[in-house]
Each structure stands twice: as C-alpha cells, then as structure tokens.
Design an enzyme around this catalytic site. Sequence first.
Site, PDB file in Angstrom:
ATOM      1  CG  ASP A 160      -1.931   1.206   1.417  1.00 14.43           C
ATOM      2  OD1 ASP A 160      -1.684   2.053   0.769  1.00 14.43           O
ATOM      3  OD2 ASP A 160      -2.939   1.065   2.023  1.00 14.43           O
ATOM      4  CG  HIS A 161       3.046   2.475  -3.372  1.00 14.97           C
ATOM      5  ND1 HIS A 161       4.557   2.674  -3.275  1.00 14.97           N
ATOM      6  CD2 HIS A 161       2.736   1.307  -4.177  1.00 14.97           C
ATOM      7  CE1 HIS A 161       4.789   1.579  -3.944  1.00 14.97           C
ATOM      8  NE2 HIS A 161       3.941   0.843  -4.442  1.00 14.97           N
ATOM      9  NE  ARG A 162      -4.182   3.933   1.050  1.00 18.15           N
ATOM     10  CZ  ARG A 162      -5.192   3.370   1.591  1.00 18.15           C
ATOM     11  NH1 ARG A 162      -6.258   4.150   1.679  1.00 18.15           N
ATOM     12  NH2 ARG A 162      -5.084   2.224   1.785  1.00 18.15           N
ATOM     13  CB  VAL A 163       1.886   2.394   4.640  1.00 21.67           C
ATOM     14  CG1 VAL A 163       2.523   2.078   5.730  1.00 21.67           C
ATOM     15  CG2 VAL A 163       0.215   2.567   4.824  1.00 21.67           C
TER      16      VAL A 163
END
Length: 177
Positions: A160-163
């Site tokens: 998850d590229h938000r993280v």
Amino acid sequence: LMELRAQLKALGIKLTVNDFITKACAIALEHYPAINSGYNSENNTIIRFKSVGICIAVQIDAGLITPIVQHANFKRIDQISQEIKALAAKAKEATLKPEEFQGGSFTISNLGSYGVTQFGAILNPPQAAILAVAGIEEAAIIKEGKPVAAQQMTLTLSCDHRVVDGADAAQFLKALK
C-alpha cells in the site's frame, strides 16, 4: 543449515520452504518497520504494528483464511513450523479462534505447490504489505562467468503506497533475499 535440518528431522520435525520464508520475513520485518505497518482507512492514518504477527494464507472449503503466527520474530524456525502446521489444521477443521486469524501485521501467500511461477497477491487490510511466494524452478545462472544450474523462486511484494514507498519495499526484499 543442513545439520539443523538433520537434527530437526531426527526429532520428527520437517521444515518446509514456507517455514524458512516465514522466519526470514519475521527477521526482515524487525529491520524494516515500514513494511510491518498498516493503513487505517477510517481516519487516514498509518498504523505501526508493535509486534510481528505473520499471517499465512490457507485454502479452506469456504475460501481463504489467514491464521497468524504471533511474535514470529521471537520464535525459532522449528516453533514456527509446528505452529503453521497446527494453525493450518485448525483452519481446515474450522476450529480457529478469532484471535488466531484476526489481526496480524503482514501476510504470506504461497502458491508454489500449485506450480505457479509468479503472481501478485492482494493486500489484506489494514496491512500495508503481502508477500507472494511462487514455486521453486530450476534455472541457469551465471556463476564465476559460467552458466550453472540453480534453483530459484520469485517473491513479489505488494504494498500500500500510502504507507510503504518503493525504496523501503526494495530494501525489505533485499534483506529477505
């Protein structure tokens, strides 16, 4: 490694490739806490898991379930192996307790036994990463300038590229390798 496997085999403990991958992930997750994280979509915040709980994807009649090897980073490989086998058996018998399959900080999905050579696994929210493990294949590699036969497998990390950013993912995979 061979001596350890022989000693464990004498005790009736058979280690699998998945056991080694699980232990390696546990060690790597300690060093790369961004991978051992999640995303809370209700309040749009990053979750930093305080422990390493590795979920192992298990196929059951009803679909897929992910029992958790809690505190995997503190366990020996033989303990991890025994726990995975026990959790998988409980999953197939539908006797897992909620705390044995709800939660976890990271998931491993291994399709190697199905002859799959590469795949991408889908995240298990709120976790920020999942490792897809394909089967072992014989391949030609170059060693000291000469082609030699070797065994290799493909590991694919979905994040998850938000993280997790690409650099953290690459460093985790390098450590895992």
